[in-house]
Design a protein around this motif. Structure first.
Motif, PDB file in Angstrom:
ATOM      1  N   PRO A   1      52.707 -50.399  -3.333  1.00  0.00           N
ATOM      2  CA  PRO A   1      52.620 -51.771  -3.842  1.00  0.00           C
ATOM      3  C   PRO A   1      52.643 -51.795  -5.366  1.00  0.00           C
ATOM      4  CG  PRO A   1      50.446 -50.991  -3.258  1.00  0.00           C
ATOM      5  CD  PRO A   1      51.406 -49.866  -2.926  1.00  0.00           C
ATOM      6  N   ARG A   2      53.071 -52.913  -5.894  1.00  0.00           N
ATOM      7  CA  ARG A   2      52.942 -53.195  -7.322  1.00  0.00           C
ATOM      8  C   ARG A   2      51.774 -54.166  -7.488  1.00  0.00           C
ATOM      9  NH1 ARG A   2      56.076 -51.196 -11.882  1.00  0.00           N
ATOM     10  NH2 ARG A   2      57.627 -49.853 -10.928  1.00  0.00           N
ATOM     11  N   ILE A   3      50.717 -53.722  -8.128  1.00  0.00           N
ATOM     12  CA  ILE A   3      49.568 -54.592  -8.366  1.00  0.00           C
ATOM     13  C   ILE A   3      49.677 -55.149  -9.780  1.00  0.00           C
ATOM     14  CG2 ILE A   3      47.061 -54.721  -8.529  1.00  0.00           C
ATOM     15  CD1 ILE A   3      46.884 -52.514  -6.454  1.00  0.00           C
ATOM     16  N   ARG A   4      49.852 -56.447  -9.883  1.00  0.00           N
ATOM     17  CA  ARG A   4      49.947 -57.079 -11.194  1.00  0.00           C
ATOM     18  C   ARG A   4      48.566 -57.127 -11.843  1.00  0.00           C
ATOM     19  NH1 ARG A   4      52.339 -62.856 -10.266  1.00  0.00           N
ATOM     20  NH2 ARG A   4      50.463 -62.870  -8.952  1.00  0.00           N
ATOM     21  N   PRO A   5      48.486 -57.051 -13.166  1.00  0.00           N
ATOM     22  CA  PRO A   5      47.179 -57.083 -13.825  1.00  0.00           C
ATOM     23  C   PRO A   5      46.351 -58.311 -13.471  1.00  0.00           C
ATOM     24  CG  PRO A   5      48.845 -56.349 -15.369  1.00  0.00           C
ATOM     25  CD  PRO A   5      49.573 -56.775 -14.128  1.00  0.00           C
ATOM     26  N   GLU A   6      46.988 -59.427 -13.200  1.00  0.00           N
ATOM     27  CA  GLU A   6      46.249 -60.645 -12.872  1.00  0.00           C
ATOM     28  C   GLU A   6      45.783 -60.686 -11.415  1.00  0.00           C
ATOM     29  OE1 GLU A   6      50.705 -61.852 -13.080  1.00  0.00           O
ATOM     30  OE2 GLU A   6      49.338 -60.409 -14.042  1.00  0.00           O
ATOM     31  N   ASP A   7      46.206 -59.734 -10.598  1.00  0.00           N
ATOM     32  CA  ASP A   7      45.872 -59.745  -9.175  1.00  0.00           C
ATOM     33  C   ASP A   7      44.678 -58.874  -8.803  1.00  0.00           C
ATOM     34  OD1 ASP A   7      47.870 -61.540  -8.662  1.00  0.00           O
ATOM     35  OD2 ASP A   7      49.308 -60.049  -7.961  1.00  0.00           O
TER      36      ASP A   7
ATOM     37  N   ILE B   1      40.919 -57.965  -4.861  1.00  0.00           N
ATOM     38  CA  ILE B   1      42.363 -57.762  -4.926  1.00  0.00           C
ATOM     39  C   ILE B   1      43.052 -58.902  -4.187  1.00  0.00           C
ATOM     40  CG2 ILE B   1      42.246 -56.200  -2.925  1.00  0.00           C
ATOM     41  CD1 ILE B   1      44.857 -55.946  -5.726  1.00  0.00           C
ATOM     42  N   ILE B   2      44.014 -59.521  -4.841  1.00  0.00           N
ATOM     43  CA  ILE B   2      44.862 -60.520  -4.205  1.00  0.00           C
ATOM     44  C   ILE B   2      46.178 -59.831  -3.894  1.00  0.00           C
ATOM     45  CG2 ILE B   2      46.040 -62.728  -4.430  1.00  0.00           C
ATOM     46  CD1 ILE B   2      43.243 -62.093  -6.802  1.00  0.00           C
ATOM     47  N   PRO B   3      46.461 -59.520  -2.621  1.00  0.00           N
ATOM     48  CA  PRO B   3      47.676 -58.775  -2.296  1.00  0.00           C
ATOM     49  C   PRO B   3      48.925 -59.502  -2.781  1.00  0.00           C
ATOM     50  CG  PRO B   3      46.195 -58.839  -0.416  1.00  0.00           C
ATOM     51  CD  PRO B   3      45.643 -59.786  -1.418  1.00  0.00           C
ATOM     52  N   GLY B   4      49.819 -58.740  -3.391  1.00  0.00           N
ATOM     53  CA  GLY B   4      51.051 -59.314  -3.910  1.00  0.00           C
ATOM     54  C   GLY B   4      52.186 -59.252  -2.909  1.00  0.00           C
TER      55      GLY B   4
ATOM     56  N   SER C   1      34.773 -50.143  -4.146  1.00  0.00           N
ATOM     57  CA  SER C   1      34.126 -51.444  -3.995  1.00  0.00           C
ATOM     58  C   SER C   1      35.144 -52.552  -4.254  1.00  0.00           C
ATOM     59  CB  SER C   1      32.946 -51.553  -4.966  1.00  0.00           C
ATOM     60  OG  SER C   1      32.261 -52.766  -4.793  1.00  0.00           O
ATOM     61  N   VAL C   2      35.881 -52.900  -3.210  1.00  0.00           N
ATOM     62  CA  VAL C   2      36.961 -53.876  -3.339  1.00  0.00           C
ATOM     63  C   VAL C   2      36.890 -54.876  -2.196  1.00  0.00           C
ATOM     64  CG1 VAL C   2      39.472 -54.216  -3.367  1.00  0.00           C
ATOM     65  CG2 VAL C   2      38.485 -52.234  -4.506  1.00  0.00           C
ATOM     66  N   ARG C   3      37.038 -56.144  -2.536  1.00  0.00           N
ATOM     67  CA  ARG C   3      37.130 -57.215  -1.556  1.00  0.00           C
ATOM     68  C   ARG C   3      38.564 -57.714  -1.550  1.00  0.00           C
ATOM     69  NH1 ARG C   3      36.386 -62.959  -1.352  1.00  0.00           N
ATOM     70  NH2 ARG C   3      36.418 -63.003  -3.632  1.00  0.00           N
ATOM     71  N   VAL C   4      39.115 -57.926  -0.385  1.00  0.00           N
ATOM     72  CA  VAL C   4      40.481 -58.420  -0.256  1.00  0.00           C
ATOM     73  C   VAL C   4      40.438 -59.923  -0.041  1.00  0.00           C
ATOM     74  CG1 VAL C   4      42.666 -58.192   0.974  1.00  0.00           C
ATOM     75  CG2 VAL C   4      41.128 -56.223   0.797  1.00  0.00           C
ATOM     76  N   ALA C   5      41.200 -60.667  -0.819  1.00  0.00           N
ATOM     77  CA  ALA C   5      41.178 -62.125  -0.719  1.00  0.00           C
ATOM     78  C   ALA C   5      42.571 -62.682  -0.932  1.00  0.00           C
ATOM     79  CB  ALA C   5      40.214 -62.713  -1.742  1.00  0.00           C
ATOM     80  N   GLU C   6      42.778 -63.897  -0.455  1.00  0.00           N
ATOM     81  CA  GLU C   6      44.071 -64.543  -0.657  1.00  0.00           C
ATOM     82  C   GLU C   6      44.206 -65.097  -2.067  1.00  0.00           C
ATOM     83  OE1 GLU C   6      46.930 -68.000   1.309  1.00  0.00           O
ATOM     84  OE2 GLU C   6      45.034 -67.449   2.265  1.00  0.00           O
TER      85      GLU C   6
ATOM     86  N   LEU D   1      44.057 -47.884  -4.797  1.00  0.00           N
ATOM     87  CA  LEU D   1      44.653 -48.970  -4.026  1.00  0.00           C
ATOM     88  C   LEU D   1      46.154 -48.732  -3.837  1.00  0.00           C
ATOM     89  CD1 LEU D   1      42.773 -52.021  -5.550  1.00  0.00           C
ATOM     90  CD2 LEU D   1      42.645 -51.255  -3.165  1.00  0.00           C
ATOM     91  N   MET D   2      46.804 -48.244  -4.886  1.00  0.00           N
ATOM     92  CA  MET D   2      48.249 -48.000  -4.778  1.00  0.00           C
ATOM     93  C   MET D   2      48.546 -46.666  -4.106  1.00  0.00           C
ATOM     94  SD  MET D   2      49.934 -49.704  -8.196  1.00  0.00           S
ATOM     95  CE  MET D   2      48.664 -49.632  -9.455  1.00  0.00           C
ATOM     96  N   SER D   3      47.852 -45.615  -4.499  1.00  0.00           N
ATOM     97  CA  SER D   3      48.127 -44.304  -3.909  1.00  0.00           C
ATOM     98  C   SER D   3      47.672 -44.247  -2.459  1.00  0.00           C
ATOM     99  CB  SER D   3      47.440 -43.195  -4.715  1.00  0.00           C
ATOM    100  OG  SER D   3      46.031 -43.256  -4.590  1.00  0.00           O
ATOM    101  N   GLY D   4      46.618 -45.001  -2.123  1.00  0.00           N
ATOM    102  CA  GLY D   4      46.152 -45.028  -0.742  1.00  0.00           C
ATOM    103  C   GLY D   4      47.177 -45.659   0.180  1.00  0.00           C
ATOM    104  N   ALA D   5      47.824 -46.724  -0.285  1.00  0.00           N
ATOM    105  CA  ALA D   5      48.897 -47.327   0.508  1.00  0.00           C
ATOM    106  C   ALA D   5      50.055 -46.348   0.671  1.00  0.00           C
ATOM    107  CB  ALA D   5      49.373 -48.614  -0.159  1.00  0.00           C
ATOM    108  N   ARG D   6      50.337 -45.608  -0.381  1.00  0.00           N
ATOM    109  CA  ARG D   6      51.398 -44.585  -0.311  1.00  0.00           C
ATOM    110  C   ARG D   6      51.009 -43.501   0.701  1.00  0.00           C
ATOM    111  NH1 ARG D   6      54.672 -41.180   0.728  1.00  0.00           N
ATOM    112  NH2 ARG D   6      55.666 -39.726  -0.704  1.00  0.00           N
ATOM    113  N   TYR D   7      49.779 -43.046   0.648  1.00  0.00           N
ATOM    114  CA  TYR D   7      49.335 -41.945   1.506  1.00  0.00           C
ATOM    115  C   TYR D   7      49.225 -42.372   2.966  1.00  0.00           C
ATOM    116  CZ  TYR D   7      46.479 -37.971   3.049  1.00  0.00           C
ATOM    117  OH  TYR D   7      46.005 -36.867   3.704  1.00  0.00           O
ATOM    118  N   LEU D   8      48.671 -43.547   3.207  1.00  0.00           N
ATOM    119  CA  LEU D   8      48.424 -43.991   4.578  1.00  0.00           C
ATOM    120  C   LEU D   8      49.661 -44.583   5.246  1.00  0.00           C
ATOM    121  CD1 LEU D   8      44.963 -45.769   4.159  1.00  0.00           C
ATOM    122  CD2 LEU D   8      45.383 -43.506   5.158  1.00  0.00           C
TER     123      LEU D   8
END
Length: 277
Positions: free
Chosen positions: A106-112, A124-127, A32-37, A94-101
């Motif tokens: 990606p590095r997801i910062r705690p604030e993102d 998630i705010i893409p870094g 359950s994730v929404r992608v936003a700027e 979110l991180m392993s899926g990008a690796r797999y696909l």
């Protein structure tokens, strides 16, 4: 539900990551994730670590969800463990899926990554930081770091998840009443199970099992266990991958008769019964 916002003002790496995060939410409806700027809604891991009142609200919200869904009032440590499990599974996927696909980490910062406590939906705010192979078209983008081979990408993934989760484990450990090994065992399980789940969604379970095993072939600090897959054979001769969790998600305390299929409490006979049922 997922909404991808990829505007011209977003950086190239952020747009690339936003696309893969949106694809992940489509492939895995339980993510359950929404992608936003940008977003200021909800709470971030950075705030959970710094503010005890925010951390308490994180646990209280999970306790309320457990009660609404199951009619059970969980112990405080159980609610903390369940909240941590959901967070770790989501950020790891979110991180392993990008690796797999995409073969990108990606590095997801705690604030993102922000969590709406009322709905349990993440934003998630893409870094702008990712690791990739030298022949990747993204290699020349600002913020991209190249690594020499697939094993190095796996090392980047292990480190990215550990760096994100470490401070949160330190903060929530006393509430969850669990020590470092048990907490990292849960993160290890969620990292492995996310890849496994994605493979099942794509009809590529065996490939995903191999990918998770390459990622964690054995204990690699701070992860106390390898992927540890094995196979069970049903009466029709089919082999099914299974594993036993290194940490506990505490679901058995909520539904004692319905422990997870990978729970140490679930014997192989019961696992086979469920597979054949």
């Amino acid at each position: 539900m997922s909404v991808a916002l990829t505007t011209p003002s977003a950086g190239a790496v952020a747009r690339t990551l936003g696309d893969v995060y949106a694809r992940l939410t489509e492939l895995c409806p339980v993510l359950s994730v929404r992608v936003a700027e940008e977003s200021r809604a909800g709470v971030s891991a950075a705030e959970l670590v710094k503010d005890e009142s925010v951390l308490d609200a994180f646990v209280v919200a999970e306790a309320a969800r457990i009660h609404d869904r199951h009619g059970v009032v969980p112990r405080r440590d159980v609610a903390a463990s369940r909240a941590l499990h959901d967070y770790a599974w989501s950020v790891s996927l979110l991180m392993s899926g990008a690796r797999y696909l995409e073969r990108r980490v990606p590095r997801i910062r705690p604030e993102d990554l922000r969590l709406d406590l009322a709905t349990a939906e993440f934003t998630i705010i893409p870094g702008s930081d990712l690791a990739c192979l030298a022949d990747d078209p993204a290699a020349g983008l600002p913020g991209a770091v190249t690594v020499p081979h697939e094993d190095a990408l796996d090392a980047e993934l292990r480190a990215a998840v550990a760096d994100h989760m470490g401070p949160l484990l330190d903060a929530i450990g006393p509430i969850a009443r669990r020590r470092s090994r048990a907490l990292w065992g849960m993160v290890c399980d969620d990292l492995v199970s996310g890849i496994w789940h994605l493979g099942r969604m794509l009809g590529r379970e065996d490939e995903a099992v191999r990918a998770a095993t390459r990622l964690l072939p054995s204990p690699v600090s701070p992860y106390p266990s390898g992927a540890g897959f094995r196979h069970l054979t049903t009466d029709d001769g089919r082999r099914h991958p299974t594993r036993t969790r290194a940490g506990c998600c505490m679901y058995y305390t909520i539904r004692p008769a319905e422990a997870c299929a990978t729970c140490p409490r679930t014997c192989d006979a019961e696992r086979l019964r469920r597979l054949q049922g």
